[in-house]
Design a protein around this motif. Structure first.
Motif, PDB file in Angstrom:
ATOM      1  N   ASP A  36      52.469   9.630  44.506  1.00 13.45           N
ATOM      2  CA  ASP A  36      51.214   9.172  43.893  1.00 13.45           C
ATOM      3  C   ASP A  36      51.071   7.670  44.139  1.00 13.45           C
ATOM      4  O   ASP A  36      51.856   6.862  43.639  1.00 13.45           O
ATOM      5  CB  ASP A  36      51.249   9.476  42.396  1.00 13.45           C
ATOM      6  CG  ASP A  36      49.915   9.212  41.717  1.00 13.45           C
ATOM      7  OD1 ASP A  36      49.161   8.339  42.199  1.00 13.45           O
ATOM      8  OD2 ASP A  36      49.636   9.864  40.698  1.00 13.45           O
ATOM      9  N   GLN A  37      50.050   7.291  44.898  1.00 12.44           N
ATOM     10  CA  GLN A  37      49.840   5.885  45.241  1.00 12.44           C
ATOM     11  C   GLN A  37      49.668   5.023  43.996  1.00 12.44           C
ATOM     12  O   GLN A  37      50.157   3.889  43.953  1.00 12.44           O
ATOM     13  CB  GLN A  37      48.609   5.744  46.140  1.00 12.44           C
ATOM     14  CG  GLN A  37      48.365   4.304  46.585  1.00 12.44           C
ATOM     15  CD  GLN A  37      47.127   4.166  47.453  1.00 12.44           C
ATOM     16  OE1 GLN A  37      46.717   5.121  48.110  1.00 12.44           O
ATOM     17  NE2 GLN A  37      46.536   2.988  47.448  1.00 12.44           N
ATOM     18  N   GLU A  38      48.999   5.561  42.974  1.00 14.37           N
ATOM     19  CA  GLU A  38      48.781   4.782  41.743  1.00 14.37           C
ATOM     20  C   GLU A  38      50.116   4.427  41.081  1.00 14.37           C
ATOM     21  O   GLU A  38      50.290   3.308  40.575  1.00 14.37           O
ATOM     22  CB  GLU A  38      47.901   5.571  40.774  1.00 14.37           C
ATOM     23  CG  GLU A  38      46.444   5.648  41.204  1.00 14.37           C
ATOM     24  CD  GLU A  38      45.577   6.312  40.146  1.00 14.37           C
ATOM     25  OE1 GLU A  38      46.080   6.522  39.012  1.00 14.37           O
ATOM     26  OE2 GLU A  38      44.410   6.605  40.445  1.00 14.37           O
ATOM     27  N   VAL A  39      51.046   5.370  41.095  1.00 10.66           N
ATOM     28  CA  VAL A  39      52.361   5.119  40.497  1.00 10.66           C
ATOM     29  C   VAL A  39      53.080   4.012  41.271  1.00 10.66           C
ATOM     30  O   VAL A  39      53.642   3.074  40.685  1.00 10.66           O
ATOM     31  CB  VAL A  39      53.226   6.404  40.495  1.00 10.66           C
ATOM     32  CG1 VAL A  39      54.667   6.105  40.072  1.00 10.66           C
ATOM     33  CG2 VAL A  39      52.609   7.452  39.567  1.00 10.66           C
ATOM     34  N   LEU A  40      53.032   4.104  42.598  1.00  8.58           N
ATOM     35  CA  LEU A  40      53.707   3.106  43.433  1.00  8.58           C
ATOM     36  C   LEU A  40      53.083   1.723  43.265  1.00  8.58           C
ATOM     37  O   LEU A  40      53.794   0.711  43.195  1.00  8.58           O
ATOM     38  CB  LEU A  40      53.657   3.527  44.901  1.00  8.58           C
ATOM     39  CG  LEU A  40      54.369   4.846  45.247  1.00  8.58           C
ATOM     40  CD1 LEU A  40      54.172   5.194  46.716  1.00  8.58           C
ATOM     41  CD2 LEU A  40      55.860   4.768  44.931  1.00  8.58           C
ATOM     42  N   ASP A  41      51.758   1.694  43.197  1.00  9.64           N
ATOM     43  CA  ASP A  41      51.071   0.411  43.026  1.00  9.64           C
ATOM     44  C   ASP A  41      51.320  -0.169  41.626  1.00  9.64           C
ATOM     45  O   ASP A  41      51.517  -1.378  41.458  1.00  9.64           O
ATOM     46  CB  ASP A  41      49.562   0.578  43.240  1.00  9.64           C
ATOM     47  CG  ASP A  41      49.211   0.876  44.694  1.00  9.64           C
ATOM     48  OD1 ASP A  41      50.092   0.671  45.563  1.00  9.64           O
ATOM     49  OD2 ASP A  41      48.087   1.320  44.959  1.00  9.64           O
ATOM     50  N   GLU A  42      51.319   0.709  40.628  1.00 10.29           N
ATOM     51  CA  GLU A  42      51.545   0.279  39.255  1.00 10.29           C
ATOM     52  C   GLU A  42      52.928  -0.337  39.077  1.00 10.29           C
ATOM     53  O   GLU A  42      53.113  -1.320  38.352  1.00 10.29           O
ATOM     54  CB  GLU A  42      51.408   1.496  38.322  1.00 10.29           C
ATOM     55  CG  GLU A  42      50.967   1.158  36.918  1.00 10.29           C
ATOM     56  CD  GLU A  42      50.657   2.423  36.127  1.00 10.29           C
ATOM     57  OE1 GLU A  42      51.548   2.844  35.375  1.00 10.29           O
ATOM     58  OE2 GLU A  42      49.555   2.980  36.303  1.00 10.29           O
ATOM     59  N   GLU A  43      53.891   0.241  39.796  1.00 11.50           N
ATOM     60  CA  GLU A  43      55.269  -0.265  39.714  1.00 11.50           C
ATOM     61  C   GLU A  43      55.520  -1.403  40.700  1.00 11.50           C
ATOM     62  O   GLU A  43      56.641  -1.872  40.849  1.00 11.50           O
ATOM     63  CB  GLU A  43      56.262   0.872  39.947  1.00 11.50           C
ATOM     64  CG  GLU A  43      56.221   1.954  38.891  1.00 11.50           C
ATOM     65  CD  GLU A  43      56.523   1.431  37.502  1.00 11.50           C
ATOM     66  OE1 GLU A  43      57.288   0.449  37.385  1.00 11.50           O
ATOM     67  OE2 GLU A  43      55.982   1.985  36.521  1.00 11.50           O
TER      68      GLU A  43
END
Length: 452
Positions: free
Chosen positions: A283-290
């Motif tokens: 999930d790109q959002e998870v990677l970006d969020e972290e």
């Protein structure tokens, strides 16, 4: 040599594929008839359907006359039981796959008490290799020899690399380098280069020297990268556990993303100094969020090759300093390198090479067996030997011995009294030396075989 392999899964089949090329007599045992048929139909091996933990099955597999016995099923307890039975039946050397950290941490005691000659753990071995790469990110791959005194690294030569168009002699003179170019691959061709060999764009070069000399050389070429201080690990399996332990011990900040809640709880308890995140690594959002793009390294270790490739490509697009991709299928491994993912690791290949080294080392009783083996390429190997009493060519300068050396054998380095010698014409072999060679010759099992 006769080998019996119990377990026809990924590791077992890879081991059969590599060992049949060395003309061993191989018998494979597995409870799954389809797995046995697959191996027998693909390779020059015999197969028996049955439980390797049963004495009658092992006798049918001629275990009592086996030179080497390997148990690599998915169950640690069964592997250990198989090896105990095999040894009692008469197998000379026994090797068991043990993946559980609790068992593996007691490997020395287990091996001694159960009389198992070698316990191997694919997940731990691949974790150690990945950790080495994160400590020296300039390399596509890295291997060490002679107790870490000599390193061999793999570098991809890009268009901007200043050694493009230069011969090895010119490179040595221009950069005052103390490294040795052991091998060069160009497309499907493999070269053991001489001084007049000219480096071209897209070549892959293999360089040997003490790691400090390799570091200095990479700095002069402006391709040196600092070791990773923060690493994302995508997937929380056994490899991730062992890798996180290795990295944390070296002071690296580790963040693991795992989508199974129960596994996250386990990892939090086992790795209190790591940051464990419950989430989907695809999930790109998870990677970006972290904040993936802020880390120095990203290692993709999910159970699906395709997911690992996609996440790695995204990490590459975010300019992550070092991206390492786990790929089990050989066909995919070859393709992803075309996409710019240079550092691809395969647990099954790593452990197969480890076992082949053990087999080769114990094929000879002459005291010149292999200390270490590294498959540099499908067509070449790096081998480490110790010069023993039985080696008949000590004290002879290499310039005199060169005419007697087998074709396509290169002496890359010698360690004598803890000092590294990059050999020249006046260098000699002496008793007790650790000798590193690279060769395209097949089935070299002792040092004497490098001489005609």
């Amino acid at each position: 040599m006769k080998l019996v392999i119990v377990g026809a899964g990924k590791v077992g089949e890879t081991l059969v594929a590599k060992l049949t090329k060395e003309n061993h007599d191989i018998i494979v045992v597995d409870e799954d008839p389809k797995a046995v048929d697959t191996v027998v139909n693909r390779y020059d091996a015999r197969g028996i359907v049955g439980n390797g933990g049963e004495r009658s099955i092992l006798l049918n597999a001629e275990c009592d006359t086996a030179d080497f016995f390997v148990a690599c099923t998915s169950r640690d307890e069964l592997n250990l039981l198989c090896c105990v039975l095999a040894k009692k039946l008469g197998a000379k050397h026994t090797m068991a796959r043990v993946r559980d950290p609790e068992y593996f941490n007691e490997r020395d005691t287990l091996g001694e008490e159960l009389e198992v000659d070698m316990l191997f753990n694919p997940e731990y071995r691949i974790a150690v290799e990945i950790a080495q790469l994160l400590r020296f990110p300039s390399a596509i791959n890295i291997e060490t020899f002679a107790g870490g005194k000599i390193a061999m690294i793999e570098l991809r030569i890009t268009e901007k690399n200043p050694i493009v168009g230069k011969s090895l002699v010119e490179i040595a003179q221009t950069y005052d380098s103390k490294v040795l170019f052991c091998m060069v691959t160009r497309g499907d061709s493999v070269f053991i280069p001489r001084g007049d060999f000219v480096i071209k764009e897209k070549d892959t070069v293999y360089i040997a020297a003490p790691q400090t000399d390799i570091t200095n050389f990479c700095k002069k070429l402006h391709v040196f990268k600092q070791k990773a201080k923060s690493v994302f690990i995508i997937g929380g399996g056994k490899i991730a556990y062992y890798l996180a332990q290795e990295l944390i011990d070296f002071g690296v900040d580790v963040k693991i993303i795992e989508q199974d809640e129960k596994r996250c709880v386990e990892l939090s308890e086992e790795l209190p100094r790591a940051t464990i995140i419950l989430g989907d690594g695809t999930d790109q959002e998870v990677l970006d969020e972290e904040n993936l793009k802020s880390c120095d390294g990203c290692v993709t270790l999910t159970g699906m090759d395709e997911e690992n490739v996609i996440i790695s490509l995204y990490a590459l697009s975010q300019k992550v300093g070092k991206v390492i991709t786990k790929v089990d299928r050989t066909s995919i491994g070859k393709m992803v390198k075309q996409l710019g993912l240079d550092t691809v690791v395969s647990p099954r290949n790593v452990v197969a090479n480890q076992l082949i080294r053990y087999v080769r080392a114990n094929q000879t009783n002459e005291g010149e067996g292999i200390n270490a083996l590294y498959r540099v390429h499908d067509k070449a190997e790096a081998l480490e030997f110790t010069v023993s009493d039985t080696f008949k060519h000590t004290g002879i300068p290499l310039k005199e011995l060169n005419a007697k050396l087998r074709q396509n054998v290169l002496i890359c380095g010698i360690v004598r009294n803890n000092l590294v010698i990059i050999p020249n014409g006046d260098t000699t072999f002496e008793k007790g030396d650790k000798v590193l060679i690279v060769t395209t010759a097949k089935k070299i099992t002792n040092l004497s075989q490098i001489v005609k």
